[in-house]
Design an enzyme around this catalytic site. Structure first.
Site: not given
Ligand code: NAD
Ligand code: ZN
Length: 350
Positions: A47, A44
Site C-alpha cells: 500500500h 501494508t
C-alpha cells in the site's frame, strides 16, 4: 556525525521507494538497536509503495518503512537489562502506551494509543532498526530466519485461527493471501478436520494446497457448497476465518456456517461492508474482530515451528535488498506468497 546505513525510504508523497543512506538510529534509554538480517514484504508495505488512498491518509514521508524482520541485537540504550548483544531477535511491531486498561490487562493488541513500526515511525527495511526493549522478541537461533522474517504475519494468522478450539473442526478460510495460506497450515497443525480455502486467484490457491488445505476453491468458477458436500461437511463450517477483506467473501462465509459457528474477522475492507444480520442472529453466530497479535502468539509460533509446522511453502521469492523493486513487482503481480529481502549478504552472492 552519526554513521550511515542503507534503508528503503518513502522520500515524498507518491509512488515508489528509494534506497538511500540515512543515519543509523541511536538507541535512547530503554531502546534496543537491532541489526536486520532478513525482512519480508507485507501488504501494508505494498500500500505504501503504491501510494494508495490508505497510504496517503496514514504515511508522513520521509520515513523508512517495513515491519517484518529478524535480526540480532547490535546495541542497547541506558537502562536496558537482560538483553545481550548478538541475541537473535524479532520485534512486535505495535508499540503500545503501557498505561491504558488494555495494556494493563495484557491485551496490548487493543491499546488505544498504538504506534506502528514502519507506519507511524521509522521501520525495519534498513540495516538497523531501533525499538523499545519491551517490544523485543527473543528468537531461538535454530528457527529458520527466512520464516522468522515474516513472524509478524504468522502472528496475525495465529491470532485469528487460535481464537477458537480447532480440534476436529471444519474451517473455512476466505482469502488465500499470505496470511490465509499460513492460517491453513496452522489450522491443520492445530487439529482441524477439514480446512477449505477460497480465493479468486489460482496461483495463491495452489500455495494454500501446498500448505495443507484439504480443498482450495476458486469461487469465481466453483460452487463452495458442492465442495462442502465432497468434503463431507453436513451442517456447515464450525469455524470461519475471514482473511480477504471482501464483503462478498464474508456473505458467502455467513451462508456456509453451521448454526452456532464462530467467525474471526481479520481482513480489512477499503469500504463499508454490508452484512446479513438476520443470518448472524438466526444462526447464533459469534463474530470476533482481530487486530494485530497478542504477545503470546509470538511464543505459540515459535513452538509450532519447533514442533514441525512447515511454513516454507508460502515463501515464493527471495531477493537481496538492492533488488527491492523486483520484490515489490512480485507482490503487485498477485503471483506471490511471501517475498523475503536479505540484508546481510553482498549483492550477487547467494
Ligand atoms: P492479501 O490482500 O494478500 O490477500 C487477500 C486475498 O483475498 C487475495 O489473495 C485476494 O485475491 C482474495 N480475495 C479477494 N476477493 C475474494 C473473495 N471474494 N473471496 C475469497 N478471496 C478473495 O492480504 P494478506 O496480506 O494475506 O492479509 C489478509 C487480510 O488481512 C487483508 O485484508 C489485510 O489488509 C488484513 N490484515 C489485517 C490485519 C489486522 O490486524 N486486522 C493485519 C494484517 C493484515
Ligand atoms: Zn495502551
Amino acid at each position: 556525525m552519526s554513521q550511515l546505513m542503507d534503508a528503503l525510504v518513502k522520500p515524498a508523497p507518491g509512488k515508489g521507494l528509494e534506497l538511500r543512506q540515512v543515519p543509523i538510529p541511536e538507541p535512547g534509554p530503554g531502546q534496543v538497536l537491532i541489526k536486520v538480517h532478513k525482512t519480508a514484504i507485507c501488504g501494508t508495505d505494498v500500500h505504501i509503495y503504491n501510494w494508495d488512498p490508505w497510504a496517503v491518509e496514514h504515511i508522513r514521508p520521509p520515513m523508512v518503512i517495513g515491519h517484518e524482520y529478524v535480526g540480532e541485537i547490535a546495541a542497547a540504550g541506558a537502562g536496558v537489562t537482560g538483553l545481550r548483544v548478538g541475541r537473535r531477535v524479532s520485534g512486535e511491531g505495535h508499540i503500545t502506551c503501557g498505561h491504558c486498561r488494555n495494556c494493563h490487562t495484557g491485551n496490548i493488541q487493543w491499546c488505544k494509543d498504538t504506534q506502528s513500526v514502519g507506519v507511524d515511525r521509522d521501520g525495519a527495511f534498513a540495516e538497523y532498526v531501533c525499538i523499545p526493549e519491551s517490544n523485543v522478541i527473543l528468537i531461538d537461533p535454530n528457527l529458520p530466519e527466512d520464516v522468522v522474517a515474516f513472524f509478524d504475519a504468522v502472528g496475525n494468522a495465529a491470532h485469528t485461527a487460535l481464537m477458537w478450539n480447532l480440534v476436529g473442526e471444519d474451517v473455512l478460510i476466505t482469502g488465500a493471501g499470505p496470511i490465509g495460506i499460513i492460517a491453513a497450515g496452522i489450522c491443520k497443525y492445530a487439529g482441524a478436520r477439514r480446512v477449505v480455502v477460497t480465493d479468486i486467484n489460482d496461483y495463491r490457491l495452489e500455495l494454500a494446497k501446498k500448505m495443507g488445505a484439504d480443498a482450495a476453491v476458486n469461487t469465481q468458477r466453483e460452487d463452495l457448497h458442492e465442495i462442502m458436500h465432497k468434503q463431507r461437511l453436513v451442517e456447515g463450517f464450525d469455524i470461519g476465518l475471514e482473511m480477504s477483506g471482501s464483503g462478498a467473501a464474508l456473505t458467502q462465509m455467513i451462508s456456509a456456517m453451521r448454526n452456532g459457528g464462530k467467525i474471526s474477522l481479520l481482513g480489512i475492507s477499503n469500504k463499508p461492508v454490508p452484512m446479513d444480520m438476520n443470518s448472524i442472529i438466526c444462526k447464533g453466530l459469534t463474530l470476533q474482530g482481530i487486530y494485530g497479535r497478542k504477545l503470546d502468539n509470538w511464543h505459540q509460533m515459535s513452538y509450532m515451528v519447533q514442533g514441525g509446522l512447515d511454513l516454507t511453502p508460502v515463501i515464493t521469492h527471495r531477493f537481496h535488498y538492492t533488488q527491492f523493486e523486483e520484490g515489490f513487482a512480485a507482490m503487485n503481480s498477485g503471483k506471490s506468497g511471501k517475498v523475503i529481502l536479505d540484508w546481510t549478504k553482498q549483492e550477487g552472492l547467494s
